[in-house]
Design a protein around this motif. Structure first.
Motif: not given
Length: 282
Positions: A164-170
């Protein structure tokens, strides 16, 4: 491992829009579809969009060339072997999506995140087609993708926090605004929007007012940029019907029952702007 290489599945309006914003943000993009001609059509749309940006002075010609150079055509899901993230933007059909995710699970590297741009289907069920449900997530972009800021990020039952955090950052790198949503039919956007459109269709069906009057009331009275019947034509009446059926089936509540007029238009092949006729003629 960070996200550098992205595969977008589906070169239609949504998929090509997603590919465009990813390339503009500096990601290396594989744009995939079933046939080369579909991919070419998507690429042609991307080039036109970017060229329009240059003409309007919103984009440097060098930035346009750089974005185009980052997009490669693909017609095989096996090309997922080299990517860190796949964003699926295929047809809104559970069987089709489950089949794609099964294959992606086999072809993509173990670290790769598998995302779906579904507008209403459960991420948990899509994830169940894979052996990596913790790496499956929803990324629901809005149409037209290059213009609209919102991305609904939907966690499945097993989606890992790190994913989730990776996708939010992207999503932020893409210049979009991520909003976290739980996995319910229609998520937030379509759970609210589609019953409003459906109610507008009922209002027309029952003869309360003309289509023009209904759209005018919502534009002038509620400050909507576009009336609900015009918006339905732009979305596609088949898509509207499919989402209403997903809501109706998912909640079992009669308030989500699709209007008979919507069903009739879809059966007639009047699907909106894409077929030249819906509530309006194009």
């Amino acid at each position: 491992m960070g996200i550098k290489n992205v595969m977008v599945i589906g070169a239609g309006q949504m998929g090509s829009g997603i590919a465009q914003v990813c390339a503009q943000a500096g990601y290396s993009v594989l744009l995939n579809d079933l046939k080369q001609e579909f991919v070419e059509r998507g690429l042609s749309g991307i080039k036109k969009n970017l060229a329009r940006g240059v003409d309007k002075g919103k984009l440097e010609a060098s930035a346009m060339e750089a974005a185009i150079s980052l997009i490669t055509a693909s017609t095989s899901l096996e090309d997922a072997a080299s990517v860190d993230l796949v964003i699926e933007a295929a047809v809104e059909n559970m069987e089709v999506k489950a089949d794609i995710f099964r294959k992606l699970d086999e072809y993509s590297p173990a670290h790769a995140i598998l995302a779906s741009n579904t507008s209403s289907l459960p991420i948990t069920e899509i994830a169940a087609a894979t052996k990596r449900p913790e790496k499956v997530i929803g990324m629901h972009f809005m149409n037209p993708v290059p213009v609209m800021k919102l991305v609904e990020i939907i966690r499945g039952l097993a989606t890992a926090d790190e994913v989730y955090n990776q996708i939010e950052e992207m999503t932020r790198v893409l210049g979009k605004v991520p909003v976290e949503v739980n996995d319910f039919p229609g998520f937030v956007s379509n759970r609210i929007l589609m019953p409003m459109i459906n109610e507008a269709i009922y209002t027309l069906y029952e003869g309360v007012a003309t289509k023009e009057a209904i759209d005018e009331v919502m534009k002038l009275g509620m400050n909507h940029p576009m009336g609900p019947l015009t918006l339905a034509d732009f979305i596609g009446l088949d898509t509207c019907l499919y989402i209403m059926e997903t809501l109706y089936e998912g909640f079992g509540d009669s308030k989500y029952r699709p209007c008979p007029l919507l069903r009739k238009y879809v059966k007639a092949g009047w699907l909106g702007k894409k077929t030249g006729r819906g509530f309006y003629e194009y």
